[in-house]
Write a protein that holds these residues in place. Sequence first.
Motif, PDB file in Angstrom:
ATOM      1  N   TYR A   3      34.856  55.449  68.779  1.00  0.00           N
ATOM      2  CA  TYR A   3      36.003  54.642  68.387  1.00  0.00           C
ATOM      3  C   TYR A   3      36.327  54.968  66.940  1.00  0.00           C
ATOM      4  O   TYR A   3      35.431  55.184  66.124  1.00  0.00           O
ATOM      5  N   THR A  38      43.310  50.923  71.392  1.00  0.00           N
ATOM      6  CA  THR A  38      42.736  49.772  72.097  1.00  0.00           C
ATOM      7  C   THR A  38      43.036  48.446  71.414  1.00  0.00           C
ATOM      8  O   THR A  38      43.028  47.410  72.075  1.00  0.00           O
ATOM      9  N   VAL A  54      42.474  50.570  66.373  1.00  0.00           N
ATOM     10  CA  VAL A  54      41.299  51.255  66.908  1.00  0.00           C
ATOM     11  C   VAL A  54      41.753  52.184  68.022  1.00  0.00           C
ATOM     12  O   VAL A  54      42.522  51.793  68.903  1.00  0.00           O
ATOM     13  N   GLU A  56      40.299  55.147  70.949  1.00  0.00           N
ATOM     14  CA  GLU A  56      39.132  55.476  71.756  1.00  0.00           C
ATOM     15  C   GLU A  56      39.207  56.935  72.185  1.00  0.00           C
ATOM     16  O   GLU A  56      40.261  57.385  72.650  1.00  0.00           O
ATOM     17  N   GLN A 100      29.566  52.059  70.218  1.00  0.00           N
ATOM     18  CA  GLN A 100      29.113  50.750  70.653  1.00  0.00           C
ATOM     19  C   GLN A 100      27.591  50.685  70.657  1.00  0.00           C
ATOM     20  O   GLN A 100      26.924  51.697  70.873  1.00  0.00           O
TER      21      GLN A 100
END
Length: 107
Positions: A3, A38, A54, A56, A100
């Motif tokens: 991200y 996102t 953001v 992705e 993440q």
Amino acid sequence: MIYELRIYDIHPGKMQAINDRFAHFTLSIFAKHGMRVTEFWQDIDDNRNRLYYVMEFSDMEARNQSFESFYNDPEWQEVKSETEKEGPIVAKVESVFLRQVPYFPQP
């Protein structure tokens, strides 16, 4: 998956111009190049003149290829030129790259 948090410092008085450019042009050009946004935010403190979003990507190579295609797109070059006839909109762009963590549940 990676991200990218992109932080734009906007020149004073140009916040509406950047919002209009994203709404009417940039997001569709991103989509044309397979670029997925996102999340999108504007700083609650209007004096900061900051926009955050953001994106992705599957990996850094895909990210770099997407941006290269985007920046070289004649449609983007024309939009940027037209929307900046009265001067630049963005003063500075900062990118933060994120991944993440495994312990936080994803929606």
